[in-house]
Scaffold this motif. Structure first.
Motif, PDB file in Angstrom:
ATOM      1  N   TYR A   1      -1.980  -5.948   2.288  1.00 23.55           N
ATOM      2  CA  TYR A   1      -2.776  -4.778   1.926  1.00 23.55           C
ATOM      3  C   TYR A   1      -3.760  -4.496   3.042  1.00 23.55           C
ATOM      4  O   TYR A   1      -4.052  -5.364   3.865  1.00 23.55           O
ATOM      5  CB  TYR A   1      -3.518  -5.024   0.602  1.00 23.55           C
ATOM      6  CG  TYR A   1      -4.553  -6.110   0.721  1.00 23.55           C
ATOM      7  CD1 TYR A   1      -5.883  -5.793   0.966  1.00 23.55           C
ATOM      8  CD2 TYR A   1      -4.210  -7.450   0.647  1.00 23.55           C
ATOM      9  CE1 TYR A   1      -6.834  -6.787   1.114  1.00 23.55           C
ATOM     10  CE2 TYR A   1      -5.150  -8.450   0.788  1.00 23.55           C
ATOM     11  CZ  TYR A   1      -6.466  -8.108   1.019  1.00 23.55           C
ATOM     12  OH  TYR A   1      -7.399  -9.096   1.182  1.00 23.55           O
TER      13      TYR A   1
ATOM     14  N   ASP B   1       0.854  -1.196   0.000  1.00 24.18           N
ATOM     15  CA  ASP B   1       0.000   0.000   0.000  1.00 24.18           C
ATOM     16  C   ASP B   1       0.884   1.237   0.000  1.00 24.18           C
ATOM     17  O   ASP B   1       1.953   1.250   0.609  1.00 24.18           O
ATOM     18  CB  ASP B   1      -0.902   0.031   1.233  1.00 24.18           C
ATOM     19  CG  ASP B   1      -2.052  -0.944   1.150  1.00 24.18           C
ATOM     20  OD1 ASP B   1      -2.318  -1.482   0.058  1.00 24.18           O
ATOM     21  OD2 ASP B   1      -2.693  -1.170   2.189  1.00 24.18           O
TER      22      ASP B   1
ATOM     23  N   SER C   1       2.777  -0.377  -5.611  1.00 22.91           N
ATOM     24  CA  SER C   1       1.376  -0.019  -5.353  1.00 22.91           C
ATOM     25  C   SER C   1       0.858   0.845  -6.499  1.00 22.91           C
ATOM     26  O   SER C   1       1.648   1.417  -7.256  1.00 22.91           O
ATOM     27  CB  SER C   1       1.245   0.718  -4.024  1.00 22.91           C
ATOM     28  OG  SER C   1       1.893   1.960  -4.092  1.00 22.91           O
TER      29      SER C   1
ATOM     30  N   ARG D   1      -5.248   5.234  -7.654  1.00 24.81           N
ATOM     31  CA  ARG D   1      -5.931   4.831  -6.405  1.00 24.81           C
ATOM     32  C   ARG D   1      -7.124   5.734  -6.137  1.00 24.81           C
ATOM     33  O   ARG D   1      -8.218   5.268  -5.833  1.00 24.81           O
ATOM     34  CB  ARG D   1      -4.928   4.872  -5.245  1.00 24.81           C
ATOM     35  CG  ARG D   1      -5.468   4.366  -3.928  1.00 24.81           C
ATOM     36  CD  ARG D   1      -4.392   4.364  -2.863  1.00 24.81           C
ATOM     37  NE  ARG D   1      -3.565   5.556  -2.819  1.00 24.81           N
ATOM     38  CZ  ARG D   1      -3.942   6.693  -2.207  1.00 24.81           C
ATOM     39  NH1 ARG D   1      -5.096   6.790  -1.603  1.00 24.81           N
ATOM     40  NH2 ARG D   1      -3.124   7.727  -2.203  1.00 24.81           N
TER      41      ARG D   1
END
Length: 119
Positions: free
Chosen positions: A95, A23, A45, A51
Motif C-alpha cells: 500500500y 491500492d 481495495s 476511500r
C-alpha cells in the motif's frame, strides 16, 4: 500462507514472497520496475466512494474498517483469491499510504487471515 503488509516505497525483499499492490490508484513516484509486483489487485481495495469518505473523515477509522470489511464480504473476492494463490507461502500486501496503522492493508490482512481459517 503468511500474510504481511508493507509500504510499497520500502525496498523489495526476497522475504516478501508474492507482492501484491492493493491500492486502487497507482502510487506516486513509483515505477513498475521499482514496485516489483506479482499482481496489482484493485478488486481487494476499498471502493472509490469508501476511500473518498475515509479521506474526508480520518477520525472515523473504526467505521471505515467495518465498512471496508463489509465490502470485502459482499464482493467475495477474498475467497476466490485465496483459493487461487494457496500455493504461496508468503504474500505481502503493498500500500502507499503514509499512515502505517490506519491503512486498509491491515483490515485486508486480518480479513484474509480470518478467511484462511474457514477454507
Amino acid at each position: 500462507m503468511k500474510i504481511v503488509v508493507k509500504r510499497i516505497y520500502e525496498l523489495p525483499s526476497p522475504d516478501d514472497g508474492y507482492r501484491m499492490l492493493i491500492d486502487r490508484l497507482w502510487p506516486r513516484g513509483m515505477t513498475k520496475e521499482k514496485a516489483s509486483l506479482s499482481e496489482w489487485n484493485k478488486n481487494l481495495s476499498p471502493s472509490s466512494a469508501l476511500r473518498s469518505w475515509f479521506h474526508k473523515n480520518p477520525d472515523l477509522w473504526d467505521d471505515f474498517a467495518k465498512k471496508y470489511r463489509t465490502e470485502l464480504e459482499q464482493q467475495n473476492f477474498g475467497t476466490s483469491w485465496l483459493e487461487a494463490h494457496r500455493q504461496e507461502s508468503v504474500v505481502t500486501l503493498l500500500y502507499a499510504a503514509s499512515n502505517k496503522i490506519h491503512t486498509h492493508a491491515t483490515v485486508l490482512q486480518q480479513y484474509l487471515q480470518d478467511l484462511q481459517l474457514t477454507l
